[in-house]
Scaffold this motif. Sequence first.
Motif, PDB file in Angstrom:
ATOM      1  N   GLY A 536       0.240   8.741  14.893  1.00  0.00           N
ATOM      2  CA  GLY A 536       1.099   7.520  15.299  1.00  0.00           C
ATOM      3  C   GLY A 536       1.602   7.598  16.428  1.00  0.00           C
ATOM      4  O   GLY A 536       2.279   8.376  17.199  1.00  0.00           O
ATOM      5  N   ARG A 579      -4.152   3.659   5.965  1.00  0.00           N
ATOM      6  CA  ARG A 579      -3.063   3.967   6.951  1.00  0.00           C
ATOM      7  C   ARG A 579      -3.496   3.563   8.132  1.00  0.00           C
ATOM      8  O   ARG A 579      -3.249   4.616   9.134  1.00  0.00           O
ATOM      9  CB  ARG A 579      -2.427   5.383   6.626  1.00  0.00           C
ATOM     10  CG  ARG A 579      -0.940   5.426   6.926  1.00  0.00           C
ATOM     11  CD  ARG A 579      -0.157   6.714   6.392  1.00  0.00           C
ATOM     12  NE  ARG A 579       1.057   6.624   6.958  1.00  0.00           N
ATOM     13  CZ  ARG A 579       2.166   5.870   6.066  1.00  0.00           C
ATOM     14  NH1 ARG A 579       1.882   5.377   5.329  1.00  0.00           N
ATOM     15  NH2 ARG A 579       3.367   6.187   6.463  1.00  0.00           N
ATOM     16  N   GLU A 581      -1.548   2.191  10.600  1.00  0.00           N
ATOM     17  CA  GLU A 581      -0.926   2.394  11.527  1.00  0.00           C
ATOM     18  C   GLU A 581      -0.664   3.937  11.933  1.00  0.00           C
ATOM     19  O   GLU A 581       0.237   4.510  12.980  1.00  0.00           O
ATOM     20  CB  GLU A 581       0.584   1.912  10.880  1.00  0.00           C
ATOM     21  CG  GLU A 581       1.235   2.635   9.735  1.00  0.00           C
ATOM     22  CD  GLU A 581       0.657   2.087   8.430  1.00  0.00           C
ATOM     23  OE1 GLU A 581       1.326   2.274   7.499  1.00  0.00           O
ATOM     24  OE2 GLU A 581      -0.586   1.806   8.436  1.00  0.00           O
ATOM     25  N   PRO A 585       4.315   6.436  11.867  1.00  0.00           N
ATOM     26  CA  PRO A 585       4.186   5.120  12.569  1.00  0.00           C
ATOM     27  C   PRO A 585       5.621   4.768  12.928  1.00  0.00           C
ATOM     28  O   PRO A 585       6.436   5.389  12.247  1.00  0.00           O
ATOM     29  CB  PRO A 585       3.599   4.099  11.886  1.00  0.00           C
ATOM     30  CG  PRO A 585       3.812   4.534  10.534  1.00  0.00           C
ATOM     31  CD  PRO A 585       4.039   5.993  10.326  1.00  0.00           C
ATOM     32  N   ARG A 589       4.866  -0.816  14.890  1.00  0.00           N
ATOM     33  CA  ARG A 589       3.114  -0.537  14.508  1.00  0.00           C
ATOM     34  C   ARG A 589       3.139  -0.800  13.203  1.00  0.00           C
ATOM     35  O   ARG A 589       2.211  -1.172  12.593  1.00  0.00           O
ATOM     36  CB  ARG A 589       2.662   0.637  14.926  1.00  0.00           C
ATOM     37  CG  ARG A 589       2.436   0.836  16.425  1.00  0.00           C
ATOM     38  CD  ARG A 589       1.812   1.875  16.760  1.00  0.00           C
ATOM     39  NE  ARG A 589       0.566   1.976  16.311  1.00  0.00           N
ATOM     40  CZ  ARG A 589      -0.718   1.527  16.730  1.00  0.00           C
ATOM     41  NH1 ARG A 589      -0.849   0.541  17.445  1.00  0.00           N
ATOM     42  NH2 ARG A 589      -1.893   1.681  16.052  1.00  0.00           N
ATOM     43  N   GLN A 590       4.353  -0.466  12.223  1.00  0.00           N
ATOM     44  CA  GLN A 590       4.025  -0.317  10.665  1.00  0.00           C
ATOM     45  C   GLN A 590       4.372  -1.993  10.468  1.00  0.00           C
ATOM     46  O   GLN A 590       3.340  -2.627   9.475  1.00  0.00           O
ATOM     47  CB  GLN A 590       5.232   0.218  10.096  1.00  0.00           C
ATOM     48  CG  GLN A 590       5.024   0.456   8.638  1.00  0.00           C
ATOM     49  CD  GLN A 590       6.235   1.280   8.213  1.00  0.00           C
ATOM     50  OE1 GLN A 590       7.077   1.582   8.933  1.00  0.00           O
ATOM     51  NE2 GLN A 590       5.984   1.876   6.951  1.00  0.00           N
ATOM     52  N   GLU A 592       2.900  -4.407  12.543  1.00  0.00           N
ATOM     53  CA  GLU A 592       1.807  -4.973  13.063  1.00  0.00           C
ATOM     54  C   GLU A 592       0.429  -4.871  11.878  1.00  0.00           C
ATOM     55  O   GLU A 592      -0.096  -5.665  11.690  1.00  0.00           O
ATOM     56  CB  GLU A 592       1.338  -4.470  14.098  1.00  0.00           C
ATOM     57  CG  GLU A 592       2.083  -4.608  15.413  1.00  0.00           C
ATOM     58  CD  GLU A 592       1.954  -3.896  16.661  1.00  0.00           C
ATOM     59  OE1 GLU A 592       1.026  -3.020  16.575  1.00  0.00           O
ATOM     60  OE2 GLU A 592       2.383  -4.133  17.705  1.00  0.00           O
ATOM     61  N   PHE A 593       0.567  -3.593  11.071  1.00  0.00           N
ATOM     62  CA  PHE A 593      -0.546  -3.492  10.155  1.00  0.00           C
ATOM     63  C   PHE A 593      -0.328  -3.870   8.886  1.00  0.00           C
ATOM     64  O   PHE A 593      -1.118  -3.740   7.976  1.00  0.00           O
ATOM     65  CB  PHE A 593      -0.974  -2.115  10.298  1.00  0.00           C
ATOM     66  CG  PHE A 593      -1.777  -1.606  11.559  1.00  0.00           C
ATOM     67  CD1 PHE A 593      -3.139  -1.750  11.517  1.00  0.00           C
ATOM     68  CD2 PHE A 593      -1.009  -1.021  12.743  1.00  0.00           C
ATOM     69  CE1 PHE A 593      -3.886  -1.471  12.740  1.00  0.00           C
ATOM     70  CE2 PHE A 593      -1.464  -0.594  13.769  1.00  0.00           C
ATOM     71  CZ  PHE A 593      -2.925  -1.037  13.821  1.00  0.00           C
TER      72      PHE A 593
END
Length: 608
Positions: A536, A579, A581, A585, A589-590, A592-593
């Motif tokens: 992460g 997973r 991110e 994470p 970023r969580q 974003e994915f």
Amino acid sequence: MTTQTTAPDAADVPAAAAPKGLIGLSEPVARTLATAGGVVSILSTFMSWTWTSEFPGDLTVYGYPGGLQILVLIGGLLTTLFCLASYGVKGLGWLTPAGADAAIKFAALATFATAWYTVIAISDELGGVVNLDPGGYVVAAGSLAALVGALALPFQQPEPDPIDPEDGSWDQFKHRAGHRWETVKAAFSGGSARPVPKLPDYLEILIIVAVLAIGLTVFTYGIGTQYDELFIGFLITAGLGFAAVNKAGLISQASQITARHKNITTCGAFIAAAMFPFTQTDDQYATLGVYILIFATVALGLNIVVGLAGLLDLGYVAFLGVGAYAAALVSGSPSSPFHVHWPFWAAALVGAAASLTFGVLIGAPTLRLRGDYLAIVTLGFGEIFRITANNLDGTSGPDITNGSNGISSIPNLNILGFDFGAQHTILGFTIGRFANYFFLMLIITAIVVLVFRRSGDSRIGRAWVAIREDETAALAMGINGFRVKLIAFAVGASLAGLAGTVQAHVTYTVTPEQYLFAGPIPPNSAFLLAAVVLGGMGTISGPLIGASLLFLIPNKLQFLGDYQLFAFGVALILLMRFRPEGMIPNRRRQLEFHEDAEAPTVLSKAGA
């Protein structure tokens, strides 16, 4: 406790509209089958699975689970508890704050995969299924029944937005905004939009202690697996079990509680880590522990460069080598041309200063590059360092590094009369050489964590995040991009050099082959970067956990021989697929994915 419902009642909803699972069983039958399968799997672990003790773990004992049976027992307990929680059993509702069905599926899969792996391994190694005792057949049938019942549970579909998209009234806008914000909160909390109610402080601290104790137990068990079959079973159970607990919402609940007590959690984590050598009967696994800490500390330093500043550095392991060589040259090694023996604090400062200097010298002419060009230059620096160290042997160049033979016979540390190479008795426990270095490396790790945390929360840390997200916009807002990136490069390099000073004394010898871009055993630049990405980026705990796994798994998979890296690569691909991110994470970023979550207009402390 109210009963948790996972599908509309059949009397109110047409059969065609009722959610279905993968197998055409009714929901009550599926839930009962999953529960019964979990119970049978638990009972089977108290039976004999094979008639001979030739299979590792001695699975011939009745009434006492051992070896792989313990892992199946854990999977069966998780499956049964989640099933009982889905029935609304009083006192178990806290186990599934985000719902039980997805957790049941992963727990049943963990039980099935571990049980059937064991049955197949027994049959293969001992020469057929005739070597199975009744317990082997019972666990195979019970785990299969649990999996069939879990897969028959209905899938939950997201509820449609009842708002007319063409309606532009203020009330409808407020409803949409609230609905989207709930979605965002769900993404932040791992699937559960409900915040954890504030408990009394002493209860939350007890929960943190319990979480840390579980983490220490799992790590100690994994690192102490004594045979190959047990470690593979551990990976299956731990991976799928973690997914089950995460789907249940327990990881989210624990994360929210630890976030309210960051200082206590950090101190508790280091205390739990310090307890690790006392759980070992000899120095065998403390060896892995100290190497994991070295690898994790360097990965955390790289996280400043990659995770916070967004600079792709493919030659970072060279800074670890610079620190190790610098410390080795002044620590009394007979192979050193300087013939000096400085105390450790001075050698550590020399190693950190040398890496910092090289970081500035390399970063100053190259950090005006971006993206792939910067990555290529840093990769070249890593190779130049290794080749240069190999050539400084007195023949191809000055006699400084002793060429491919390296700096050898580095003496053990002696700090204030404490000899790190000798055994010591502490509180009745005998602590060996590697355990001594484990404690020293734990102090170094604490320093690196403190630097990372303070830097990330500072003004320069916010500038790093701004450069990472959009360098053009950051420059337009007045941030000196070159200076900010150079500071990140220098800080990351100095932290790697500090870890290198301990590595030089732990390994006794420093050679150029220890600092490759890629190789079968970390630390190397490829594994360090993978630890940051998989753990992460931009977090503290992510690279520490990622580095621990990336060091431990290859060491334990050495029995696969030529297939070791293949199996390891497949595991990384699966992790990135499900997973992307990272394991731990940060919130940005969580989002974003995950396409189903829409980010709010403002994210406070996005890099946290």
